[in-house]
Design an enzyme around this catalytic site. Sequence first.
Site, PDB file in Angstrom:
ATOM      1  N   HIS A  80      -7.994  77.779 124.542  1.00  0.00           N
ATOM      2  CA  HIS A  80      -9.291  78.460 124.444  1.00  0.00           C
ATOM      3  C   HIS A  80     -10.353  77.807 125.309  1.00  0.00           C
ATOM      4  O   HIS A  80     -10.195  76.670 125.757  1.00  0.00           O
ATOM      5  CB  HIS A  80      -9.773  78.571 122.992  1.00  0.00           C
ATOM      6  CG  HIS A  80     -10.019  77.262 122.285  1.00  0.00           C
ATOM      7  ND1 HIS A  80      -9.058  76.604 121.546  1.00  0.00           N
ATOM      8  CD2 HIS A  80     -11.140  76.500 122.165  1.00  0.00           C
ATOM      9  CE1 HIS A  80      -9.570  75.511 121.016  1.00  0.00           C
ATOM     10  NE2 HIS A  80     -10.846  75.410 121.385  1.00  0.00           N
ATOM     11  N   GLU A 131     -17.176  79.582 113.587  1.00  0.00           N
ATOM     12  CA  GLU A 131     -16.557  80.003 114.847  1.00  0.00           C
ATOM     13  C   GLU A 131     -15.904  81.367 114.751  1.00  0.00           C
ATOM     14  O   GLU A 131     -15.485  81.800 113.683  1.00  0.00           O
ATOM     15  CB  GLU A 131     -15.516  78.970 115.275  1.00  0.00           C
ATOM     16  CG  GLU A 131     -14.457  78.761 114.206  1.00  0.00           C
ATOM     17  CD  GLU A 131     -13.172  78.197 114.762  1.00  0.00           C
ATOM     18  OE1 GLU A 131     -13.144  77.008 115.041  1.00  0.00           O
ATOM     19  OE2 GLU A 131     -12.195  78.961 114.896  1.00  0.00           O
ATOM     20  N   GLN A 170     -13.502  80.853 122.135  1.00  0.00           N
ATOM     21  CA  GLN A 170     -13.921  80.311 120.840  1.00  0.00           C
ATOM     22  C   GLN A 170     -15.446  80.230 120.855  1.00  0.00           C
ATOM     23  O   GLN A 170     -16.019  79.392 121.560  1.00  0.00           O
ATOM     24  CB  GLN A 170     -13.317  78.912 120.627  1.00  0.00           C
ATOM     25  CG  GLN A 170     -13.693  78.265 119.305  1.00  0.00           C
ATOM     26  CD  GLN A 170     -12.978  76.932 119.133  1.00  0.00           C
ATOM     27  OE1 GLN A 170     -13.184  76.012 119.916  1.00  0.00           O
ATOM     28  NE2 GLN A 170     -12.127  76.830 118.131  1.00  0.00           N
ATOM     29  N   HIS A 189     -16.536  73.324 125.825  1.00  0.00           N
ATOM     30  CA  HIS A 189     -15.289  72.586 126.058  1.00  0.00           C
ATOM     31  C   HIS A 189     -14.175  73.529 126.496  1.00  0.00           C
ATOM     32  O   HIS A 189     -14.277  74.741 126.340  1.00  0.00           O
ATOM     33  CB  HIS A 189     -14.865  71.801 124.809  1.00  0.00           C
ATOM     34  CG  HIS A 189     -14.494  72.638 123.613  1.00  0.00           C
ATOM     35  ND1 HIS A 189     -15.421  73.088 122.692  1.00  0.00           N
ATOM     36  CD2 HIS A 189     -13.291  73.105 123.177  1.00  0.00           C
ATOM     37  CE1 HIS A 189     -14.802  73.778 121.734  1.00  0.00           C
ATOM     38  NE2 HIS A 189     -13.502  73.818 122.007  1.00  0.00           N
ATOM     39  N   GLU A 231     -10.070  69.480 124.917  1.00  0.00           N
ATOM     40  CA  GLU A 231      -9.398  69.485 123.614  1.00  0.00           C
ATOM     41  C   GLU A 231      -7.911  69.748 123.823  1.00  0.00           C
ATOM     42  O   GLU A 231      -7.526  70.481 124.736  1.00  0.00           O
ATOM     43  CB  GLU A 231     -10.021  70.611 122.770  1.00  0.00           C
ATOM     44  CG  GLU A 231      -9.431  70.781 121.380  1.00  0.00           C
ATOM     45  CD  GLU A 231     -10.082  71.959 120.629  1.00  0.00           C
ATOM     46  OE1 GLU A 231     -11.163  72.439 121.050  1.00  0.00           O
ATOM     47  OE2 GLU A 231      -9.485  72.411 119.644  1.00  0.00           O
TER      48      GLU A 231
HETATM   49  C1  V0V Z   1     -21.525  65.367 125.260  1.00  0.00           C
HETATM   50  N1  V0V Z   1     -21.404  65.144 126.584  1.00  0.00           N
HETATM   51  C2  V0V Z   1     -20.720  66.149 127.121  1.00  0.00           C
HETATM   52  C3  V0V Z   1     -20.442  67.028 126.054  1.00  0.00           C
HETATM   53  N2  V0V Z   1     -20.953  66.517 124.907  1.00  0.00           N
HETATM   54  N3  V0V Z   1     -20.324  66.386 128.392  1.00  0.00           N
HETATM   55  C4  V0V Z   1     -19.646  67.532 128.612  1.00  0.00           C
HETATM   56  N4  V0V Z   1     -19.360  68.445 127.639  1.00  0.00           N
HETATM   57  C5  V0V Z   1     -19.740  68.222 126.367  1.00  0.00           C
HETATM   58  N5  V0V Z   1     -19.459  69.111 125.424  1.00  0.00           N
HETATM   59  C6  V0V Z   1     -21.927  63.994 127.346  1.00  0.00           C
HETATM   60  C7  V0V Z   1     -23.420  63.886 127.141  1.00  0.00           C
HETATM   61  O1  V0V Z   1     -24.115  64.681 128.068  1.00  0.00           O
HETATM   62  C8  V0V Z   1     -23.648  62.413 127.361  1.00  0.00           C
HETATM   63  O2  V0V Z   1     -23.716  62.140 128.730  1.00  0.00           O
HETATM   64  C9  V0V Z   1     -22.391  61.759 126.809  1.00  0.00           C
HETATM   65  O3  V0V Z   1     -21.372  62.798 126.833  1.00  0.00           O
HETATM   66  C10 V0V Z   1     -22.567  61.292 125.363  1.00  0.00           C
HETATM   67  O4  V0V Z   1     -23.026  62.414 124.625  1.00  0.00           O
HETATM   68  P1  V0V Z   1     -24.040  62.363 123.412  1.00  0.00           P
HETATM   69  O5  V0V Z   1     -24.904  63.540 123.505  1.00  0.00           O
HETATM   70  O6  V0V Z   1     -24.673  61.000 123.309  1.00  0.00           O
HETATM   71  O7  V0V Z   1     -23.117  62.610 122.191  1.00  0.00           O
HETATM   72  P2  V0V Z   1     -22.058  61.701 121.450  1.00  0.00           P
HETATM   73  O8  V0V Z   1     -21.597  60.553 122.298  1.00  0.00           O
HETATM   74  O9  V0V Z   1     -22.579  61.430 120.099  1.00  0.00           O
HETATM   75  O10 V0V Z   1     -20.872  62.780 121.328  1.00  0.00           O
HETATM   76  C11 V0V Z   1     -20.166  63.272 122.434  1.00  0.00           C
HETATM   77  C12 V0V Z   1     -18.735  63.515 121.974  1.00  0.00           C
HETATM   78  C13 V0V Z   1     -18.818  64.467 120.771  1.00  0.00           C
HETATM   79  C14 V0V Z   1     -17.968  64.150 123.131  1.00  0.00           C
HETATM   80  C15 V0V Z   1     -18.081  62.197 121.584  1.00  0.00           C
HETATM   81  O11 V0V Z   1     -19.441  65.683 121.181  1.00  0.00           O
HETATM   82  C16 V0V Z   1     -17.499  64.776 120.145  1.00  0.00           C
HETATM   83  O12 V0V Z   1     -16.950  64.015 119.337  1.00  0.00           O
HETATM   84  N6  V0V Z   1     -16.927  65.964 120.430  1.00  0.00           N
HETATM   85  C17 V0V Z   1     -15.636  66.369 119.869  1.00  0.00           C
HETATM   86  C18 V0V Z   1     -15.801  67.260 118.656  1.00  0.00           C
HETATM   87  C19 V0V Z   1     -16.499  68.566 118.958  1.00  0.00           C
HETATM   88  O13 V0V Z   1     -17.103  68.754 120.009  1.00  0.00           O
HETATM   89  N7  V0V Z   1     -16.429  69.523 117.968  1.00  0.00           N
HETATM   90  C20 V0V Z   1     -17.017  70.869 118.118  1.00  0.00           C
HETATM   91  C21 V0V Z   1     -15.986  71.886 118.487  1.00  0.00           C
HETATM   92  P3  V0V Z   1     -24.951  61.366 129.376  1.00  0.00           P
HETATM   93  O14 V0V Z   1     -26.152  62.160 129.047  1.00  0.00           O
HETATM   94  O15 V0V Z   1     -24.924  60.015 128.698  1.00  0.00           O
HETATM   95  O16 V0V Z   1     -24.631  61.298 130.837  1.00  0.00           O
HETATM   96  S1  V0V Z   1     -14.866  72.146 117.115  1.00  0.00           S
HETATM   97  C22 V0V Z   1     -13.491  72.945 117.765  1.00  0.00           C
HETATM   98  O17 V0V Z   1     -13.412  73.068 119.057  1.00  0.00           O
HETATM   99  C23 V0V Z   1     -12.559  73.425 116.873  1.00  0.00           C
HETATM  100  C24 V0V Z   1     -12.726  73.340 115.416  1.00  0.00           C
HETATM  101  C25 V0V Z   1     -11.292  74.052 117.377  1.00  0.00           C
HETATM  102  O18 V0V Z   1     -11.112  74.215 118.579  1.00  0.00           O
HETATM  103  O19 V0V Z   1     -10.412  74.423 116.532  1.00  0.00           O
HETATM  104 CO    CO Z   2     -12.197  74.143 120.344  1.00  0.00          CO
END
Ligand code: V0V
Ligand code: CO
Length: 145
Positions: free
Chosen positions: A7, A43, A60, A84, A134
Amino acid sequence: MLTRIDHIGIACFDLDKTVEFYRATYGFEVFHSEVNEEQGVREAMLKINDTGDGGASYLQLLEPTREDSTVAKWLAKNGEGVHHIAFGTADVDGVAADVRSKGVRVLYPEPRVGSMGSRITFLHPKDCGGVLTELVTAAKSDEEH
Ligand code: V0V
Ligand code: CO
């Protein structure tokens, strides 16, 4: 082995409005919807096509359920858009271990529960050229058949 785009995750402020945009503009219908409390998202999965590995590719659409969720934080900084990409595999554990051995940060020690009972993990965007990536194994994976 990664065998499909599972996705593309798109973050939005208003899920119902965004679902309606994709329905009215392209004719895509909601295949499945759910709330994932752990991830802090509501979602909708829009199925685009089946894939040669027995799986499928989806859009998604994601709306945050709470202000401290990753998607809410991302929306506040970037506004709506592509959040993502997700690759599908029959073996999320094996792919995650392989990717980790190459020096890419895998965010979870063990995969968590994703959409439709799938098992998911994420790779840090800073190790993937700015793309939050992912890995997904579908709940009933037909890929091994
Ligand atoms: C953050 N950054 C990203 C980003 N999110 N870059 C590209 N795409 C994204 N989506 C960058 C952000 O600009 C910062 O860069 C740096 O990473 C650190 O971000 P932050 O804002 O300080 O945030 P953090 O470090 O607290 O969290 C970032 C992470 C977090 C990636 C660790 O978003 C995470 O754990 N994501 C995984 C879970 C998730 O996204 N769940 C929602 C979808 P600079 O500014 O320092 O350069 S759930 C899903 O997909 C499901 C259920 C499914 O598919 O079934
Ligand atoms: Co997802």
